[in-house]
Design an enzyme around this catalytic site. Structure first.
Site, mmCIF file in Angstrom:
data_model
loop_
_atom_site.group_PDB
_atom_site.id
_atom_site.type_symbol
_atom_site.label_atom_id
_atom_site.label_comp_id
_atom_site.label_asym_id
_atom_site.label_seq_id
_atom_site.Cartn_x
_atom_site.Cartn_y
_atom_site.Cartn_z
ATOM 1 N N GLU A 73 79.583 -17.682 -49.043
ATOM 2 C CA GLU A 73 80.969 -17.870 -48.714
ATOM 3 C C GLU A 73 81.590 -19.113 -49.022
ATOM 4 O OE1 GLU A 73 81.242 -16.883 -44.432
ATOM 5 O OE2 GLU A 73 80.206 -15.082 -44.880
ATOM 6 N N ASP B 82 79.716 -13.042 -50.973
ATOM 7 C CA ASP B 82 80.721 -13.393 -50.252
ATOM 8 C C ASP B 82 81.412 -12.206 -49.856
ATOM 9 O OD1 ASP B 82 82.983 -15.041 -49.287
ATOM 10 O OD2 ASP B 82 82.897 -16.255 -51.152
ATOM 11 N N GLU C 229 75.771 -6.440 -47.248
ATOM 12 C CA GLU C 229 76.220 -6.762 -45.673
ATOM 13 C C GLU C 229 76.887 -5.450 -45.116
ATOM 14 O OE1 GLU C 229 77.116 -10.731 -44.262
ATOM 15 O OE2 GLU C 229 76.296 -11.654 -46.057
#
Length: 371
Positions: free
Chosen positions: A163, A206, A269
């Protein structure tokens, strides 16, 4: 696992999302028995889950489901810097070692998440580094090399930097690391990790890059710059914390552009929510306070389409795998972080498979035409 140094062929044909829809919308997701073989057995690439290691090993029912469905495992927080080095010179390897033992025992790939992330930087590092950026640069190198070196040949890949761009748009996030070391901290983190383990697959990871084209293009520009400069980056992680209203066409477009880099692509994720949020802690926007059978079925189709897009768009030798971020609604991070109800995963609060589970499974099993 595909070795990162393998040469990738040019993408000759991409199966666009409209084609995916043509053979996914013909029938609804069917409900099969939960005794059917797990997700990993239906997949040509690793199927992973992120999970809290203590919760896992102390819950026999949860462990049984994890073992039957997954062959890759990621720590939710147990391998982040705040857990590994909570105080200066006090490395805590216990949970990472436990996770490695578990992965080895059950023949699962261990994926490292993560090395550098602003949100998991311990306070003591921020306080010391803000006063001395020369110390900070040395610290980052020593931390990465000690950590990656300890698990050399045991951790298959790492989210090296997590990120580093703003939530929306194409600007670098002005984090503690950026403000004290400049954007070069990202490239250096990859260099240090590669030096410590030349065979580990190294990812930039990200969120929102599946739907924010400006952010995606900024990440891809960074990747191309790294490749030109010889920075050892081997993969792009799409977190894929998506919503039911995230357009499949946008996801397909982003996967196609990322795959064109030739790098490994990891859906790292994955979960799918009904409500929405502003990407900030406690920023949930709760449109739905209960879930209907119709909503569950729609979520199943969304999971199925996501798996099919990954399989059809990303070339096989670039498919690092799909990892869900926890796999039960009981344990999902969504509720606590965003302070809202939701049902984002493939198992319910009682550890029973949801329609989403069977949608995911169908996405793995369905034949990909013209691939």
């Amino acid at each position: 696992m595909i070795h990162k140094k393998q040469r990738y062929p040019q993408i000759a044909t991409i199966l666009f999302v409209s084609t995916v829809f043509a053979f996914t919308s013909c029938k609804s997701v069917s409900q099969k028995t939960s005794s059917e073989a797990g997700l990993k057995n239906a997949s040509e690439f690793p199927i992973g889950t992120a999970i809290n290691v203590n919760k896992l090993i102390n819950d026999q029912a949860l462990m049984a489901l994890q073992i039957s469905n997954f062959n890759s495992i990621t720590a939710t927080s147990d391998m982040k810097m705040q857990s590994i080095l909570p105080a200066e010179n006090q490395f805590n390897w216990k949970k990472a070692d436990t996770l490695l033992y578990y992965a080895t025992k059950h023949n699962q790939r261990l994926f490292g998440h993560n090395l550098i992330w602003h949100s998991s930087t311990p306070k003591w590092v921020e306080e010391k580094g803000a006063k001395d950026n020369i110390w900070l640069g040395k610290f980052m190198k020593e931390y990465i090399q000690k950590y990656v070196g300890r698990y050399k040949g045991k951790v298959a890949g790492w989210d090296v930097v997590n990120e580093a761009f703003e939530s929306a748009g194409g600007e670098y996030r002005k984090t503690f690391w950026y403000n004290n070391l400049g954007k070069e901290y990202i490239a250096n983190a990859f260099r240090y990790a590669h030096e410590a383990d030349p065979d580990a697959v190294l990812f930039y990871n990200d969120f929102n890059i599946e739907r924010d084209t400006t952010k995606l293009n900024a990440v891809l520009k960074m990747v191309e710059d790294f490749k030109k400069e010889g920075v050892p980056i081997h993969g792009i992680g799409f977190q894929m914390h998506i919503r039911m209203d995230t357009p499949d066409e946008a996801i397909a477009y982003s996967l196609k552009k990322a795959a064109a880099t030739g790098l490994q692509i990891h859906l790292s994720e994955v979960d799918i929510i009904f409500n929405s949020h502003n990407d900030e802690r406690l920023g949930g926007i709760e449109k739905y306070t209960s879930v209907t059978d119709e909503m569950k079925q729609a979520q199943a189709e969304k999971y199925k389409n996501l798996v099919l897009m990954y399989r059809s768009i990303v070339p096989k030798n670039q498919q690092f795998g799909i990892t869900v971020w926890d796999f039960t609604d009981r344990d999902s991070w969504i509720k606590g972080f965003f302070n809202m109800k939701d049902w984002p995963t493939i198992y319910d609060e009682n550890l029973k498979p949801k329609p989403a589970y069977f949608g995911f499974l169908e996405g793995l099993k369905m034949k990909i035409e013209n691939k």
